[in-house]
Design a protein around this motif. Structure first.
Motif, PDB file in Angstrom:
ATOM      1  N   GLY A 136      -2.591  -2.932   0.108  1.00 16.62           N
ATOM      2  CA  GLY A 136      -1.431  -2.796   0.980  1.00 16.62           C
ATOM      3  C   GLY A 136      -1.805  -2.549   2.434  1.00 16.62           C
ATOM      4  O   GLY A 136      -2.981  -2.457   2.806  1.00 16.62           O
ATOM      5  N   GLY A 137      -0.755  -2.437   3.253  1.00 14.92           N
ATOM      6  CA  GLY A 137      -0.944  -2.127   4.665  1.00 14.92           C
ATOM      7  C   GLY A 137      -1.411  -0.690   4.835  1.00 14.92           C
ATOM      8  O   GLY A 137      -2.142  -0.369   5.773  1.00 14.92           O
ATOM      9  N   THR A 138      -0.998   0.185   3.932  1.00 15.47           N
ATOM     10  CA  THR A 138      -1.436   1.581   3.996  1.00 15.47           C
ATOM     11  C   THR A 138      -2.949   1.650   3.827  1.00 15.47           C
ATOM     12  O   THR A 138      -3.640   2.344   4.579  1.00 15.47           O
ATOM     13  N   HIS A 156       1.455   7.414   9.568  1.00 14.10           N
ATOM     14  CA  HIS A 156       0.327   7.172  10.484  1.00 14.10           C
ATOM     15  C   HIS A 156      -0.456   8.452  10.796  1.00 14.10           C
ATOM     16  O   HIS A 156      -1.693   8.461  10.748  1.00 14.10           O
ATOM     17  N   SER A 204       3.588  -6.674   1.755  1.00 10.51           N
ATOM     18  CA  SER A 204       4.620  -5.977   0.979  1.00 10.51           C
ATOM     19  C   SER A 204       6.003  -6.531   1.305  1.00 10.51           C
ATOM     20  O   SER A 204       6.791  -6.835   0.411  1.00 10.51           O
ATOM     21  N   LYS A 205       6.300  -6.659   2.586  1.00  4.06           N
ATOM     22  CA  LYS A 205       7.660  -7.037   3.001  1.00  4.06           C
ATOM     23  C   LYS A 205       7.839  -8.544   3.035  1.00  4.06           C
ATOM     24  O   LYS A 205       8.780  -9.071   2.464  1.00  4.06           O
ATOM     25  N   ARG A 225       0.430  -4.246  -3.891  1.00  6.82           N
ATOM     26  CA  ARG A 225      -0.527  -3.668  -2.935  1.00  6.82           C
ATOM     27  C   ARG A 225      -1.450  -4.729  -2.325  1.00  6.82           C
ATOM     28  O   ARG A 225      -2.623  -4.844  -2.684  1.00  6.82           O
ATOM     29  N   HIS A 257       2.716  -1.038  17.091  1.00  8.67           N
ATOM     30  CA  HIS A 257       3.347  -1.862  16.056  1.00  8.67           C
ATOM     31  C   HIS A 257       3.529  -3.254  16.664  1.00  8.67           C
ATOM     32  O   HIS A 257       4.177  -3.384  17.699  1.00  8.67           O
ATOM     33  N   ASP A 262      -0.751  -2.425  14.051  1.00  6.37           N
ATOM     34  CA  ASP A 262      -0.151  -2.388  12.717  1.00  6.37           C
ATOM     35  C   ASP A 262       0.889  -3.505  12.634  1.00  6.37           C
ATOM     36  O   ASP A 262       1.858  -3.525  13.397  1.00  6.37           O
ATOM     37  N   ALA A 315       3.009  -4.890   9.915  1.00  7.80           N
ATOM     38  CA  ALA A 315       3.522  -4.782   8.540  1.00  7.80           C
ATOM     39  C   ALA A 315       4.737  -5.674   8.290  1.00  7.80           C
ATOM     40  O   ALA A 315       5.185  -5.785   7.150  1.00  7.80           O
ATOM     41  N   TYR A 316       5.286  -6.275   9.373  1.00  6.59           N
ATOM     42  CA  TYR A 316       6.564  -6.995   9.203  1.00  6.59           C
ATOM     43  C   TYR A 316       6.523  -8.398   9.807  1.00  6.59           C
ATOM     44  O   TYR A 316       7.538  -8.867  10.332  1.00  6.59           O
ATOM     45  N   SER A 372       0.200  -6.500   6.184  1.00  6.83           N
ATOM     46  CA  SER A 372       0.701  -6.205   4.836  1.00  6.83           C
ATOM     47  C   SER A 372       1.561  -7.358   4.361  1.00  6.83           C
ATOM     48  O   SER A 372       2.270  -7.975   5.157  1.00  6.83           O
ATOM     49  N   ASN A 391       8.655   0.522  13.270  1.00 11.71           N
ATOM     50  CA  ASN A 391       9.195   1.438  12.272  1.00 11.71           C
ATOM     51  C   ASN A 391       8.979   2.861  12.785  1.00 11.71           C
ATOM     52  O   ASN A 391       7.829   3.238  13.014  1.00 11.71           O
ATOM     53  N   TRP A 417       5.728   5.317  12.246  1.00  8.82           N
ATOM     54  CA  TRP A 417       5.795   5.398  10.784  1.00  8.82           C
ATOM     55  C   TRP A 417       5.237   6.761  10.361  1.00  8.82           C
ATOM     56  O   TRP A 417       4.159   7.155  10.811  1.00  8.82           O
TER      57      TRP A 417
HETATM   58  N1  PMP Z   1       2.745   0.241   8.536  1.00  5.15           N
HETATM   59  C1  PMP Z   1       4.060   0.337   8.765  1.00  5.15           C
HETATM   60  C2  PMP Z   1       4.548   0.418  10.169  1.00  5.15           C
HETATM   61  C3  PMP Z   1       4.957   0.337   7.699  1.00  5.15           C
HETATM   62  O1  PMP Z   1       6.265   0.441   7.946  1.00  5.15           O
HETATM   63  C4  PMP Z   1       4.463   0.236   6.386  1.00  5.15           C
HETATM   64  C5  PMP Z   1       5.377   0.195   5.196  1.00  5.15           C
HETATM   65  N2  PMP Z   1       6.340   1.166   5.136  1.00  5.15           N
HETATM   66  C6  PMP Z   1       3.090   0.150   6.202  1.00  5.15           C
HETATM   67  C7  PMP Z   1       2.252   0.150   7.301  1.00  5.15           C
HETATM   68  C8  PMP Z   1       2.455   0.108   4.833  1.00  5.15           C
HETATM   69  O2  PMP Z   1       2.734  -0.990   4.108  1.00  5.15           O
HETATM   70  P1  PMP Z   1       2.347  -1.111   2.569  1.00  5.15           P
HETATM   71  O3  PMP Z   1       3.577  -0.813   1.809  1.00  5.15           O
HETATM   72  O4  PMP Z   1       1.905  -2.513   2.435  1.00  5.15           O
HETATM   73  O5  PMP Z   1       1.267  -0.137   2.274  1.00  5.15           O
END
Ligand code: PMP
Length: 413
Positions: free
Chosen positions: A113-115, A149, A262-263, A271, A195, A228, A230-231, A260, A200, A146
């Motif tokens: 994932g992005g996390t 972070h 994810s979205k 992940r 971002h 970052d 993520a979107y 990421s 976010n 976020w």
């Molecule tokens: N960075 C930002 C700014 C996010 O909003 C998010 C998701 N909430 C993430 C990273 C992490 O994404 P992931 O769910 O893929 O771990």
């Protein structure tokens, strides 16, 4: 030797007895409360997942098709390499950077994932760009950012500081404050997290001209950009959303990008993400790549396969890529439509507040301007769950529930 078992018991030392409970995660904690809420008309606008008109987080058709193909062709569940699937890594490089940087200067590592990407990036920065014992590297985060972070960066050993970002109106970027903080506070070699799009929690992004000024400051002050992303595709489009990233890479030779899927692929639980390091030369990119792999090896060893295989399959097929782009566009257009409907719905309630500022914001989230007391009343009186800061997940709204949502918001204003 111990003979009396009672004595042995008394001498046992319990190290875990003095540990107190950690506070619940502010956003995921709300979702737990939402699930316990028995009202049928409840609405969860807190957690950041996309939902369709039925209130369901769908599996994209292109993802289902890719899974079908993977199920047929997959022959092993053996480990992936430390840095992940190579076809996936190439696809990430192409999607995130286009042809703005030559691929030899980019080291891409697949992450959970992005996390996971942000964590690996912060580990790398603390480990490789630090200033020695007792003098941790500083990372500057926009305020707000976020919620995760700060925690990730400090657990990785970075010193966390903030620069101003959102204006006092809580609706627009305070560009003068951001740029004057960037010029005044960080010292050369510090890290600045930005971002790339769909900020976010605010939905407030810099304009292209503002990105140019930010990029100039980063270059002049010799700061390391941690971007970052993520979107990608949720703001104005896949290419358009990377404008800030390209602008920065026009001005500096080194940066780290965390992305990421994810979205934009709806692959939240699979992940899938990546950390991409841009270096000034091919040789430095190679060395940095080997250090990233060393850090991953001692963390989670190697990444999970399934989600990355889906992205690799989709982006490796012309037909599935077209399908993905069109499904992504539908999600983006639907969110913009919900923004418009909400603004019009609020107007129709006759309340004094004008919500048209939501139309300038990008992505899933917006700061609604609601204060913690109003947020509390929305939850208690109407079963509408939003985060205490007033952040709303626009993508959690539904057409069917729009009128009752607007009435609820109007009644707490
Ligand atoms: N960075 C930002 C700014 C996010 O909003 C998010 C998701 N909430 C993430 C990273 C992490 O994404 P992931 O769910 O893929 O771990």
């Amino acid at each position: 030797p111990m003979t009396d078992s009672n004595t042995a018991l008394q001498q046992r030392v319990h190290r875990f007895e003095s540990i107190s409970a950690a506070p619940p995660d502010p956003i995921l904690g709300l979702t737990e409360a939402f699930h316990l809420d028995e009202r049928s008309e409840k609405l969860n606008l807190s957690v950041g997942v996309y939902k369709d008109a039925q209130g369901v987080t769908p599996i994209l058709d292109c993802v289902k098709e890719a899974e079908r193909r993977i199920l047929e062709s997959e022959t092993t569940k053996g480990y992936l390499p430390i840095d992940g699937l190579s076809g996936y890594r190439d696809a990430v490089g192409e999607l995130v950077f286009g042809n703005s940087v030559s691929p030899e200067r980019i080291a891409v590592v697949q992450t959970p994932g992005g996390t996971g990407a942000v964590r690996v990036a912060c580990d790398f920065l603390a480990d490789q760009c630090g200033r020695g014992p007792g003098n941790p590297l500083t990372i500057w985060l926009p305020n707000p950012t976020w919620a995760n972070h700060g925690g990730i960066a400090s657990e990785a050993g970075l010193h966390v500081q903030t620069v101003r970002y959102l204006g006092a109106d809580r609706r627009t970027l305070d560009f003068d404050a951001l740029t004057s903080d960037l010029k005044a506070d960080p010292i050369p070699g510090d890290v600045v997290l930005l971002h790339v799009c769909c900020h976010n929690p605010t939905g407030v992004d810099p304009t292209r001209e503002q990105w140019r000024v930010i990029a100039e400051i980063l270059a002049e002050r010799q700061l390391i950009p941690l971007l970052d992303f993520a979107y990608q595709g949720f703001g104005d489009g896949l290419h358009e959303d990377a404008a800030g990233l390209r602008m920065i890479l026009d001005h500096v030779d080194e940066a780290i990008v965390c992305n990421s899927f994810s979205k934009n692929f709806g692959l939240y639980s699979e992940r899938v993400g990546a950390v991409s390091l841009v270096a000034a030369s091919e040789d430095s990119a190679g060395c940095a790549h080997s250090q990233l792999k060393r850090l991953v090896r001692s963390n989670y060893s190697n990444p999970p396969r399934h989600g990355a295989a889906i992205v690799e399959t989709v982006l490796g097929s012309k037909e599935l890529t077209e399908q993905w782009k069109s499904e992504l566009e539908s999600m983006r257009l639907r969110i913009n439509d919900l923004r418009r409907r909400f603004v019009e719905g609020m107007k129709a309630t006759g309340c004094d507040s004008d919500f048209s500022f939501l139309l300038n914001q990008k992505g899933m989230f917006s700061f609604s301007g609601l204060n913690p007391m109003q947020v509390d009343r929305l939850r208690k009186d109407h079963g509408v769950y939003i985060v205490g800061s007033g952040r709303i997940n626009v993508a959690g709204m539904t057409e069917k529930r729009m009128e009752s949502l607007c009435d609820a918001v109007a009644s707490v204003l």
